[in-house]
Design an enzyme around this catalytic site. Sequence first.
Site, short mmCIF file in Angstrom:
data_model
loop_
_atom_site.label_atom_id
_atom_site.label_comp_id
_atom_site.label_asym_id
_atom_site.label_seq_id
_atom_site.Cartn_x
_atom_site.Cartn_y
_atom_site.Cartn_z
N VAL A 155 0.84 -1.20 0.00
CA VAL A 155 0.00 0.00 0.00
C VAL A 155 0.87 1.26 0.00
O VAL A 155 0.61 2.22 -0.74
CB VAL A 155 -0.96 -0.02 1.21
CG1 VAL A 155 -1.71 1.30 1.33
CG2 VAL A 155 -1.93 -1.18 1.07
N TYR A 156 1.91 1.25 0.81
CA TYR A 156 2.87 2.36 0.81
C TYR A 156 3.45 2.55 -0.59
O TYR A 156 3.59 3.67 -1.08
CB TYR A 156 3.97 2.04 1.82
CG TYR A 156 5.07 3.06 1.94
CD1 TYR A 156 4.89 4.25 2.62
CD2 TYR A 156 6.32 2.81 1.38
CE1 TYR A 156 5.91 5.17 2.76
CE2 TYR A 156 7.36 3.73 1.51
CZ TYR A 156 7.15 4.91 2.20
OH TYR A 156 8.18 5.82 2.33
N ASN A 157 3.77 1.43 -1.26
CA ASN A 157 4.34 1.52 -2.60
C ASN A 157 3.35 2.07 -3.61
O ASN A 157 3.74 2.72 -4.59
CB ASN A 157 4.81 0.14 -3.07
CG ASN A 157 6.06 -0.32 -2.34
OD1 ASN A 157 6.70 0.45 -1.65
ND2 ASN A 157 6.40 -1.59 -2.49
N LYS A 160 3.81 5.81 -3.05
CA LYS A 160 5.11 6.28 -3.50
C LYS A 160 5.30 6.06 -5.00
O LYS A 160 5.97 6.85 -5.68
CB LYS A 160 6.23 5.59 -2.72
CG LYS A 160 6.39 6.10 -1.30
CD LYS A 160 6.79 7.57 -1.26
CE LYS A 160 7.20 8.01 0.14
NZ LYS A 160 7.55 9.47 0.19
#
Length: 258
Positions: A155-157, A160
Amino acid sequence: MTTTTERRQVAVVTGAATGIGFGITQRLLDDGITVVMAGLDVELLEKARARLGVLNRTDTFAGDLSAPGVSEAMIESARTHFGRIDILVNNAGGGLIAPTLEHTEETLQATIDRNLWTTLRSTLAVLPSMVNQGYGRIVNIGAESVRNGLTDHAVYNAAKGGVHALATGLAREFARHGITVNVVAPSYTRTDEIDAAIAGGRIGPRFRKVLDDATCLIPMGRGAEVDEIAAAVAFLAREDSRFITGQIISVNGGSSMS
């Protein structure tokens, strides 16, 4: 006509009170650049500013940059205090690092807001003035995990990865205005905050595994130091980096190559 080499440049650094953002701020100040430090917590920002000890070349702005109108207020504040903005470093970020199926609606939204929306809104707010002056350096802080698929980072990716893609699109669109847009993508980076949490036993086994996995992916066998990330940002913020735009610069100890 006064050129950027004849006057002091002005930068805005988001997420500037701690970690990588504080290190970037320190490096830009060392390079003679005036810096507006932005973040969520006014008290934390003022303490960080006092630590730097360069009050005549710093200012602070506190607010949630993912919310409509706040980035515009930040840019207006910076222009009011220092006349112009030459450099924007989109470092604000955060969010929950967790297995994908453990995310909630709240953590999904927070991760996208803190990483992608802060970058998008701040960039949109600063671009008109950079276009008008015919000069600008925008440096986004991305993530090496976008390339290597680090544990629990999906999810972070997603957030980003959007930051990376935004930079390449804007770089092409605004190149003829003297504006470059690039990304510095750090691997796991040893900040003071992470080191203190490790030393104090304040990290759980899951996060410990994430850090161990991240380190194992790095041929140099260690996380990055903050000043190594700041050095890459400082280079891309320079006037003589003018022919570098739309690039994802990985500062990663070799964890992915090419």
